[in-house]
Scaffold this motif. Sequence first.
Motif, PDB file in Angstrom:
ATOM      1  N   VAL A 182       0.862  -1.182   0.000  1.00  0.00           N
ATOM      2  CA  VAL A 182       0.000   0.000   0.000  1.00  0.00           C
ATOM      3  C   VAL A 182       0.898   1.230   0.000  1.00  0.00           C
ATOM      4  CG1 VAL A 182      -1.690   1.314   1.343  1.00  0.00           C
ATOM      5  CG2 VAL A 182      -1.913  -1.172   1.132  1.00  0.00           C
ATOM      6  N   LEU A 183       0.637   2.161  -0.898  1.00  0.00           N
ATOM      7  CA  LEU A 183       1.527   3.311  -1.070  1.00  0.00           C
ATOM      8  C   LEU A 183       1.778   4.039   0.254  1.00  0.00           C
ATOM      9  CD1 LEU A 183       3.134   5.040  -3.085  1.00  0.00           C
ATOM     10  CD2 LEU A 183       1.068   6.450  -3.359  1.00  0.00           C
ATOM     11  N   ALA A 184       0.741   4.160   1.069  1.00  0.00           N
ATOM     12  CA  ALA A 184       0.878   4.879   2.348  1.00  0.00           C
ATOM     13  C   ALA A 184       1.834   4.173   3.310  1.00  0.00           C
ATOM     14  CB  ALA A 184      -0.493   5.048   3.002  1.00  0.00           C
ATOM     15  N   GLU A 185       2.142   2.882   3.030  1.00  0.00           N
ATOM     16  CA  GLU A 185       3.043   2.127   3.907  1.00  0.00           C
ATOM     17  C   GLU A 185       4.392   1.839   3.232  1.00  0.00           C
ATOM     18  OE1 GLU A 185       0.787  -1.351   4.796  1.00  0.00           O
ATOM     19  OE2 GLU A 185      -0.844  -0.222   5.739  1.00  0.00           O
ATOM     20  N   ALA A 186       4.613   2.446   2.058  1.00  0.00           N
ATOM     21  CA  ALA A 186       5.794   2.099   1.263  1.00  0.00           C
ATOM     22  C   ALA A 186       7.103   2.461   1.950  1.00  0.00           C
ATOM     23  CB  ALA A 186       5.716   2.781  -0.100  1.00  0.00           C
ATOM     24  N   ALA A 187       7.158   3.644   2.561  1.00  0.00           N
ATOM     25  CA  ALA A 187       8.404   4.047   3.215  1.00  0.00           C
ATOM     26  C   ALA A 187       8.695   3.151   4.420  1.00  0.00           C
ATOM     27  CB  ALA A 187       8.315   5.513   3.648  1.00  0.00           C
ATOM     28  N   GLN A 188       7.656   2.802   5.176  1.00  0.00           N
ATOM     29  CA  GLN A 188       7.826   1.879   6.301  1.00  0.00           C
ATOM     30  C   GLN A 188       8.342   0.527   5.814  1.00  0.00           C
ATOM     31  OE1 GLN A 188       3.776   1.908   7.843  1.00  0.00           O
ATOM     32  NE2 GLN A 188       4.557   2.659   9.792  1.00  0.00           N
ATOM     33  N   GLN A 189       7.726   0.027   4.751  1.00  0.00           N
ATOM     34  CA  GLN A 189       8.113  -1.288   4.241  1.00  0.00           C
ATOM     35  C   GLN A 189       9.545  -1.258   3.701  1.00  0.00           C
ATOM     36  OE1 GLN A 189       6.002  -4.052   4.479  1.00  0.00           O
ATOM     37  NE2 GLN A 189       7.864  -5.175   3.951  1.00  0.00           N
ATOM     38  N   PHE A 190       9.921  -0.146   3.079  1.00  0.00           N
ATOM     39  CA  PHE A 190      11.301  -0.020   2.607  1.00  0.00           C
ATOM     40  C   PHE A 190      12.270  -0.128   3.779  1.00  0.00           C
ATOM     41  CE2 PHE A 190      15.083   2.599   2.247  1.00  0.00           C
ATOM     42  CZ  PHE A 190      15.716   1.962   1.171  1.00  0.00           C
ATOM     43  N   ALA A 191      11.944   0.545   4.878  1.00  0.00           N
ATOM     44  CA  ALA A 191      12.820   0.526   6.057  1.00  0.00           C
ATOM     45  C   ALA A 191      13.055  -0.897   6.543  1.00  0.00           C
ATOM     46  CB  ALA A 191      12.198   1.366   7.179  1.00  0.00           C
ATOM     47  N   LYS A 192      12.039  -1.742   6.376  1.00  0.00           N
ATOM     48  CA  LYS A 192      12.157  -3.143   6.785  1.00  0.00           C
ATOM     49  C   LYS A 192      12.934  -3.946   5.736  1.00  0.00           C
ATOM     50  CE  LYS A 192       9.115  -7.052   7.931  1.00  0.00           C
ATOM     51  NZ  LYS A 192       7.711  -7.491   7.955  1.00  0.00           N
TER      52      LYS A 192
ATOM     53  N   ALA B  32      11.234   6.767   8.311  1.00  0.00           N
ATOM     54  CA  ALA B  32      10.267   6.279   7.340  1.00  0.00           C
ATOM     55  C   ALA B  32       8.862   6.383   7.909  1.00  0.00           C
ATOM     56  CB  ALA B  32      10.578   4.829   6.985  1.00  0.00           C
ATOM     57  N   GLY B  33       8.011   7.111   7.183  1.00  0.00           N
ATOM     58  CA  GLY B  33       6.598   7.122   7.514  1.00  0.00           C
ATOM     59  C   GLY B  33       6.277   7.664   8.886  1.00  0.00           C
ATOM     60  N   GLY B  34       7.167   8.420   9.457  1.00  0.00           N
ATOM     61  CA  GLY B  34       6.892   9.002  10.758  1.00  0.00           C
ATOM     62  C   GLY B  34       6.823   7.989  11.889  1.00  0.00           C
ATOM     63  N   THR B  35       7.374   6.771  11.681  1.00  0.00           N
ATOM     64  CA  THR B  35       7.287   5.740  12.718  1.00  0.00           C
ATOM     65  C   THR B  35       8.352   5.903  13.780  1.00  0.00           C
ATOM     66  OG1 THR B  35       8.796   4.255  11.574  1.00  0.00           O
ATOM     67  CG2 THR B  35       6.462   4.066  11.028  1.00  0.00           C
ATOM     68  N   GLY B  36       9.402   6.651  13.446  1.00  0.00           N
ATOM     69  CA  GLY B  36      10.507   6.771  14.376  1.00  0.00           C
ATOM     70  C   GLY B  36      11.539   5.679  14.221  1.00  0.00           C
ATOM     71  N   ALA B  37      11.288   4.736  13.321  1.00  0.00           N
ATOM     72  CA  ALA B  37      12.240   3.642  13.101  1.00  0.00           C
ATOM     73  C   ALA B  37      13.388   4.141  12.234  1.00  0.00           C
ATOM     74  CB  ALA B  37      11.537   2.481  12.412  1.00  0.00           C
ATOM     75  N   ALA B  38      14.614   4.018  12.741  1.00  0.00           N
ATOM     76  CA  ALA B  38      15.771   4.477  11.992  1.00  0.00           C
ATOM     77  C   ALA B  38      15.987   3.595  10.768  1.00  0.00           C
ATOM     78  CB  ALA B  38      16.997   4.461  12.884  1.00  0.00           C
ATOM     79  N   VAL B  39      16.333   4.224   9.647  1.00  0.00           N
ATOM     80  CA  VAL B  39      16.628   3.487   8.431  1.00  0.00           C
ATOM     81  C   VAL B  39      18.140   3.459   8.260  1.00  0.00           C
ATOM     82  CG1 VAL B  39      16.218   3.370   5.958  1.00  0.00           C
ATOM     83  CG2 VAL B  39      14.485   4.360   7.450  1.00  0.00           C
TER      84      VAL B  39
END
Length: 937
Positions: A381-391, A441-448
Motif C-alpha cells: 500500500v503506497l501509504a506504507e511504502a516508506a515503512q516497508q522499505f525501512a524493513k 520512514a513514515g513518521g514511525t521513528g524507526a531508523a533506516v
Amino acid sequence: MKETVVSANSFDARSTLQVGDESYEIFRLDKVEGAARLPYSLKVLLENLLRTEDGANITADHIRALGGWDSQAQPSQEIQFTPARVIMQDFTGVPCVVDLATMREAVKELGGDPAKINPLAPAELVIDHSVIADKFGTNEAFAQNVELEYGRNRERYQFLRWGQTAFDEFKVVPPGTGIVHQVNIEHLARTVMVRNGQAYPDTLVGTDSHTTMVNGLGVLGWGVGGIEAEAAMLGQPVSMLIPRVVGFKLTGELTPGTTATDLVLTITEMLRKHGVVGKFVEFYGEGVAATSLANRATIGNMSPEFGSTAAIFPIDDETIKYLKLTGRSEQQLALVEAYAKEQGLWLDPKAEPDFSEKLELDLSTVVPSIAGPKRPQDRIVLAEAAQQFAKDVLNYVEVPVAQQAAASASPVDEASDESFPASDAPAYGSQENGAGAPQHAGGTGAAVPSNPVTVTAPDGSTYEIDHGAVTVAAITSCTNTSNPYVMVAAALVAKKAVEKGLTRKPWVKTTLAPGSKVVTDYFEKAGLTPYLDKVGFNLVGYGCTTCIGNSGPLPEEVSKAVNDNDLAVTSVLSGNRNFEGRINPDVKMNYLASPPLVVAYALAGSMKVDITREALGTDQDGNPVFLKDIWPSEAEVNDVVANAIGEDMFAKSYSDVFAGDAQWQALPIPTGNTFEWDPQSTYVRKPPYFEGMTMETTPVSDISGARVLAKLGDSVTTDHISPAGAIKADTPAGKYLTEHGVERRDFNSYGSRRGNHEVMIRGTFANIRLRNQIAPGTEGGYTRDFTQEDGPVSFIYDASQNYQAAGIPLVVLAGKEYGSGSSRDWAAKGTALLGVKAVIAESYERIHRSNLIGMGVLPLQFPEGQSAESLGLTGEETFSISGVTELNEGTTPRTVKVTTDTGVEFDAVVRIDTPGEADYYRNGGIMQYVLRSLIRK
C-alpha cells in the motif's frame, strides 16, 4: 497461403454468417452439447477443434470432451490447439528465424525441399527489445539512442530483413515503432480472423510471456518458448491439457485517485496467493463492463506475473469502441460484433459461466499501491511504502547491530486493503505532517540504515545520496504505456510539478519509452510534452528499455558512488517485472508503480520519503509541495483523453508500419532461400541443433554418473537462467567476444546477441544475482568443477565444457516455481547446450517446463513434500536416473528412480504431461520432431 484444414465436421457445425455484403464460413458452437455453459475461453478452444478436426490428431472425442468439460476435475484430457498466428519480439524472434534458416539447410542435407520450411500461419515480429536508454534527459536522446541501436544491431537487422524477404507470411515491424504487445492491441490483433473464406476467433502464441496483453481484446493467446512458436509457425498444433478456468468477478468501479496499475497489482497479489499456474483466468461480472479496454489490456499483460496461462476478457461494446478508435475497418467492426453474438462470445454481465474456481474483487476497494522490491506480487500500500522499505532494506545492506535493531523496532503490518477516501484525489499528504525527517520512514521513528555519500556532478555541483535513493525512474513497458489514462495522469503530474517549480532530483535517471508513437502524438496535441521534458522525462525510444533491463548505465559519478559504498539504491518503473538483477546491475531494489507515481518518486528522489505524507520538494516561495497538490483529478485526465486522442492518430502511426525509416530500408541484405552465414559474425551464427541428425530417432536412455551443475533455491526465474543485460568483460561471454576482436564498448547486451549460441551458452545461469548452493559465498555464474581434484569453484560454462569433454552428463537441482518469468527459449536452449540432461525441481512454471522438453531435457519433480534439503542432497553427489527408457515403448512412466552414490534414493515424478511432449522428447526436441514430420509429408 496457409494450408486449409478441411474439417471432418462430425457435428455438422459448418455454417455461414452474412455480415453486410460479405459471407463467411463459420463453425457453430451450438452444435456441440454443453457448449453454452462453457467459459468464454473454452468456447474459443472448442471452435478451434471444430474447425481443425482431422479425425487423427483432433477427433470427435476431443470435441465431446471439451463440450462435456468437468469444471471441477483436474486437467487430464489432451487437446491440440492450432493458433491462428504467431507474434514475436526481436530478442526471442531472432533465434526463431535463425532456427528456421538452419532448418532449411538441415532439410536440404536430409534430401528434402528447403521451401517446406516456411510459416504456414501469419508470423509478425516487432523489434522492440534492442533500444537501450543510454542517453536521457535531453531532446536529442531519442535520435541518439536510435543511432546507437542501429550501430549495435546492424547484423541482426540485416538478418531480419533477409527473413522478411525469404519467408512467406513473415512480417517485421522495424525499430523505433513501438512495443510488440502495444502494437498488437493497437494494430495487429484481428479479434475475429478472416482467412480463406472462414471467420473464426483470432488466437495466437507469442515468443514473449506478455503476449497475454491481447487477452484484453477478447483474443486468446499466451507466451510460449521460441521453439514452440517455430513449431506453430510450421503448422504444428500446441499440445495442451484442457485447463481449469478461474472466474474472476469484478464488481463496482475504481475510486478517483486509483489507477489501472493499482488495480493490476492488487489482482496480481490476489491471484498469486490463490494459485493459478497452468490455469486460465477469465474476468466476468458487471464490473467488467465498467472496466475500460486500456485497463483490461493492463490486466491481461500481467498474466505471467500472477502465473496464469491467460487472463481474458470477453468481447463487448467496449471492445468494439476500442477497435474503432484504433482504426479497424467498418467491415471488421461489424464482423467482430456479429460473430461474437452469433457464437455466444459476447459478454453478458449478469451471466455466471461454469468455472473451476471463483474469486471476486470490488473495484472500489483498490487503493494506491506499488510492488517490490523484487517480485511483482509483493504489493505494498503506497501509504506504507516508506515503512516497508525501512524493513526490506535490511536484506540488502549490512548495518551495525544496534542500528538494525532500531530499524526493526516498529513492525510493518502486512499491506492492508483499506480504501482511500472516495474524493476526487487521494488523501496524499497534509500541511500538518510537514516534510518529515529524511532518515525516518513514515513518521514511525524507526531508523533506516544510512550511509550518506557526497557526489560531485560533471558541472561541479554536489549532492548527497544514500540507501534508498531512486536512481532510475522510468515510464516504460507496454503494460502501462498502452493506457492513456495513466500516461496522461503522469504528464499532468509533471505539468503541475513544473508549475510549482519542482524537478527531478539530480541523481535520478529519468526516461520515457512509450509502446507506440500514438502516445507522443497525444502528448504533443495536449501540449504536455514540454512539461515531461522539463522534469527530465524526455523521449528515449519506442521500446521496452528499462522493463527488460535496457535501462542503460547510470551516470558515471552515481554508479561509482553506489558501487564504492555498496549503497542499496532503487528503481521505480511502470513495468511488469522487477526481479533481482534485471533492471540495472547497480540497483538492488526495484519497485513497480503507475506512471504518475514514477514521476512523483523522481521528484522525491528516495524510497525513504513517504510520498503520501511528506513533501516532494518546495515551490518558488519555499512552501512544501505534497503529492496531493500535483495529483490530477479524474475529470482532468478524462478531459485530456477525450480531446487529445482520435482515430486519425492510429491511422497515421500504422499507415505503413512494416516499411520502416530510411535507415531500415537502406540496410543491405542477402538474397536466396537459404541464408549466407558470415563466419566472422558475432551476432548471427548457425546453431548446432541438427548436427549429425538422421531421419531415424535415437532411443532415449537412462542417465548414469551425472554431476550437479547447479543446486538452486526457490523462485529461480528464467531471468536467473537466461542470459540478459550487459556482458561483462571478465565473464566467459566477454572473453569470447574479446577473442573475436570485439571491443568492450561494442559488447552490446545478451539480448542483442541471441542469434549467436556461443555467446548465449556462456551467459546461461550467469545472472549476477544467481546463488548456486554448490558454490556458497558466490553470486553469479559459478559452480564447482568436480572433473578436477577437490572441485574448485569455476565459471558454470567452463565447468560444463570440462564435464562434456569427459562425457559426464549434468543435472540441475531446484526448489519451488522453477523457471517462473518470461517465456525465454534460451533458458531451455542454454540449459541443453551446457550438457544438462535432467532438472529435478519441487515445482515448475508451465512455459519453462515445456521448453525444457522441447530441447530434449527431462523435467523431473521431487516427491510431494520432499526437496533437495529434506533428502540431504548437497550437490556434490553423483546421480543416476533409471526408468527413462520406458518412453521408447510409447508410454510415459509416472515416475523414475533417482539414486546417488551417497545412498539417497527416491522416485521422481516425470513432468512430461502430454503424449505430444513425449513425442518431442523421444525425437530429441521439438525442432527435430517437426523437421522429420515435414520431410515425411
